[in-house]
Enzyme design. Structure first.
Site, PDB file in Angstrom:
ATOM      1  CG  HIS A 164      -1.935  -0.989   1.319  1.00  0.00           C
ATOM      2  ND1 HIS A 164      -2.088  -1.861   2.370  1.00  0.00           N
ATOM      3  CD2 HIS A 164      -2.953  -1.263   0.465  1.00  0.00           C
ATOM      4  CE1 HIS A 164      -3.137  -2.629   2.161  1.00  0.00           C
ATOM      5  NE2 HIS A 164      -3.682  -2.287   1.009  1.00  0.00           N
ATOM      6  CB  CYS A 251      -3.108  -1.824   8.646  1.00  0.00           C
ATOM      7  SG  CYS A 251      -1.409  -2.068   8.355  1.00  0.00           S
TER       8      CYS A 251
HETATM    9  C1  CIR Z   1      -3.536  -7.807   3.215  1.00  0.00           C
HETATM   10  O1  CIR Z   1      -2.737  -8.299   2.397  1.00  0.00           O
HETATM   11  O2  CIR Z   1      -4.547  -7.231   2.863  1.00  0.00           O
HETATM   12  C2  CIR Z   1      -3.230  -7.959   4.686  1.00  0.00           C
HETATM   13  N1  CIR Z   1      -2.574  -9.181   4.945  1.00  0.00           N
HETATM   14  C3  CIR Z   1      -2.370  -6.811   5.154  1.00  0.00           C
HETATM   15  C4  CIR Z   1      -3.044  -5.488   5.070  1.00  0.00           C
HETATM   16  C5  CIR Z   1      -2.231  -4.399   5.629  1.00  0.00           C
HETATM   17  N2  CIR Z   1      -2.929  -3.184   5.632  1.00  0.00           N
HETATM   18  C6  CIR Z   1      -2.373  -1.980   5.478  1.00  0.00           C
HETATM   19  O3  CIR Z   1      -1.196  -1.863   5.225  1.00  0.00           O
HETATM   20  N3  CIR Z   1      -3.174  -0.937   5.564  1.00  0.00           N
END
Ligand code: CIR
Length: 256
Positions: A164, A251
């Site tokens: 992201h 997150c």
């Molecule tokens: C994903 O791949 O969607 C989750 N394992 C990790 C999301 C992390 N979120 C973020 O950086 N905002």
């Protein structure tokens, strides 16, 4: 200033979530300890926490930041770019209704992950990634403009090293951006004071400022020293188990 945060405890199947990491899977007990320390740190910064129950049908649902974008006037429900995460949105709607009168929603074919959205005062950087598409970014920019915010698109699709936008970018202080080296010279950020993060410390770029304190991943001494030199107060936190799932400090909560 923030006064509230919404968090969701990692479920038993946390380790079944999406990840690009090939190494060992996260340890559930350790993840819970790190999560609890994270919650305590937010409370120490003066936030009142709303604790959501683990959502065992969605292993990535502890990463609540991805399912909503919050502003002073509205909560914008996203439409996550990963199929396995789409269902997480329904479970954040009710908790947000308790705090926000206006709920807006990204519509198909738009996709947005909150991790791609970086708020810097009255301006938002919107990452176009493999999760957030152009249509989603366009819808979000319109919602933000209705609430008086400006926005800039930052296309990171060619970058392999981050999931992201906020995996490599954070807005802190009055007018500063913490930016991973690979993005530090991008024209989109030229009006800001840049704090560069060396390539070996890229993960630490995902730090968050909460009411004057900066939560930063533990174990990244160069960025920590730079921030201390700039006068920031740091709260270092172990987040190794979340890193294994491509997640980080931002997150794990929705702050408002
Ligand atoms: C994903 O791949 O969607 C989750 N394992 C990790 C999301 C992390 N979120 C973020 O950086 N905002």
């Amino acid at each position: 200033m923030f006064s509230q945060a919404i968090v969701r405890k990692p479920g038993q199947n946390f380790a079944d979530g999406l990840t690009t990491h090939q190494g060992p899977r996260p340890d559930h007990r350790k993840a819970l300890e790190q999560y609890q320390a994270y919650c305590r740190a937010l409370e120490k910064c003066g936030l009142k926490l709303t604790h959501l129950e683990p959502d065992e049908t969605h292993p990535d649902s502890t990463f609540v930041e991805d399912v909503a974008v919050l502003t002073k006037n509205a909560a914008i429900l996203t439409r996550p770019g990963a199929k396995t995460r789409e269902g997480e949105v329904a479970n954040i709607r009710e908790p947000l209704k308790n705090f926000f009168k206006t709920i807006q929603e990204i519509q198909s074919p738009g996709t947005v992950d909150g991790g791609d959205i970086c708020e810097a005062g009255d301006h938002f950087f919107i990452g176009i990634s493999h999760r957030t598409n152009e249509e989603g970014a366009k819808q979000l920019a319109i919602f933000l403009a209705q609430s008086g915010y400006t926005s800039t698109l930052v296309d990171i699709r060619a970058m392999k090293s981050i999931l992201h936008l906020k995996s490599g970018l954070a807005a802190i202080g009055e007018h500063q951006l913490v930016v991973m080296e690979e993005m530090a010279d991008r024209p989109e950020f030229r009006n800001y004071e840049i704090i560069r993060v060396t390539p070996e410390e890229t993960y630490a770029a995902n730090c968050i400022e909460v009411n004057g304190q900066v939560l930063i991943a533990a174990g990244f001494p160069k960025l920590a020293a730079q921030l201390i030199n700039q006068g920031f107060r740091l709260l270092p936190l172990e987040v190794s188990e979340f890193q294994k799932m491509d997640g980080g400090l931002s997150c794990l909560s929705l702050r408002f």
